[in-house]
Enzyme design. Structure first.
Site, short mmCIF file in Angstrom:
data_model
loop_
_atom_site.label_atom_id
_atom_site.label_comp_id
_atom_site.label_asym_id
_atom_site.label_seq_id
_atom_site.Cartn_x
_atom_site.Cartn_y
_atom_site.Cartn_z
N GLU A 42 0.85 -1.20 0.00
CA GLU A 42 0.00 0.00 0.00
C GLU A 42 0.88 1.25 0.00
O GLU A 42 1.92 1.29 0.63
CB GLU A 42 -0.88 0.00 1.25
N LYS A 107 -9.70 2.68 -2.12
CA LYS A 107 -9.91 2.12 -0.77
C LYS A 107 -11.24 2.59 -0.19
O LYS A 107 -11.51 3.80 -0.10
CB LYS A 107 -8.75 2.55 0.13
N CYS A 141 -5.60 -2.69 2.98
CA CYS A 141 -5.31 -2.58 4.41
C CYS A 141 -6.56 -2.69 5.29
O CYS A 141 -7.05 -3.79 5.53
CB CYS A 141 -4.55 -1.28 4.67
#
Length: 256
Positions: A42, A107, A141
């Protein structure tokens, strides 16, 4: 393609220095050949910084670099970067094909404990990418903590998680990755960084490639730069899902 040869690159990142990180991965990727999919962490151009989108590389530069790496490796190259777009900043997970085609996922779940929700815009939709016969779900994440969003609706074979996941919660990282594989009857790969960032957070890596039954196929040494390789079998996945069709009894739902 029944077999997907994938590589996960668990590496440290230079804080807020896009050119330095690209040069580092330039050197590293020079030795990666014969793969189908190569995963970077990431925010691989900056580390997990709230100001990264406005102080790092523009989207065009990141895409051009990924296209060059994918073309040279003849593989899909994937990783997320902080990007400033017209509507604001996003944590964008790019997946780039050798011929130059760009897929991306923004995300969805922003890490409020670091204030990410105050600096970045949340993604609006879930994405599934098709590559060499495989259906791939990209996630970033904190998304790992939200199983409904990654629930397999018989629409993907492999889930990818790229992360800057701090060392104190390494147990959560490994446990949740294995849970996502087992509950979704899919391969899961988690690519986490190592080293420390500009805020003093330590990252142990603990990158993993996991089978649909939760078995660890490849595991990185904690706190060390590492390259993980694994050959994933679509035939084996389908046989397992046919013999143990728990997915047929899943609750029906849809995302609003």
């Amino acid at each position: 393609m029944s077999t997907l040869n994938m590589t996960v690159l668990q590496q440290p990142l230079v804080w807020m220095d896009g050119p330095a990180n690209l040069q580092f991965f330039d050197d590293l990727l020079g030795d990666v050949r014969g793969r189908d999919l190569i995963i970077l962490p990431e925010m691989f151009t900056t580390g997990f910084a709230m100001e990264a989108a406005t102080r790092s590389l523009p989207e065009s530069d990141v895409i051009a670099w990924l296209q060059a790496k994918a073309r040279a490796a003849q593989a899909m190259v994937a990783g997320s970067a902080a990007i400033q777009v017209e509507k604001g900043a996003v944590n964008r997970f790019f997946l780039v094909e050798p011929e130059g085609k760009v897929h991306f996922y923004d995300k969805r779940h922003l890490f409020r404990m670091a204030g990410e929700h105050q600096h970045y815009l949340a993604g609006e939709r879930r994405e599934v990418i098709e590559w060499r016969g495989w259906r791939i779900l990209p996630q970033v994440c904190y998304d790992l903590r939200f199983p409904v969003f990654s629930r397999n609706q018989n629409d993907y074979d492999l889930a990818l998680y790229v992360a800057n996941w701090p060392a104190p919660r390494a147990l959560h990282w490994q446990t949740l990755l294995q849970a996502r594989a087992i509950e979704n009857q899919a391969y899961v790969a988690g690519c986490n960084r190592t080293g420390s960032d500009g805020n003093g957070h330590q990252y142990s890596g603990n990158s993993l490639i996991i089978s649909p039954q939760g078995e660890i196929l490849a595991e990185a040494e904690p706190y060390q730069p590492a390259r993980l390789d694994a050959a994933l079998s679509l035939e084996s996945l389908r046989e397992y899902r046919d013999k143990f069709p728990a997915w047929r009894d899943a609750d029906r739902f849809h995302f609003c």
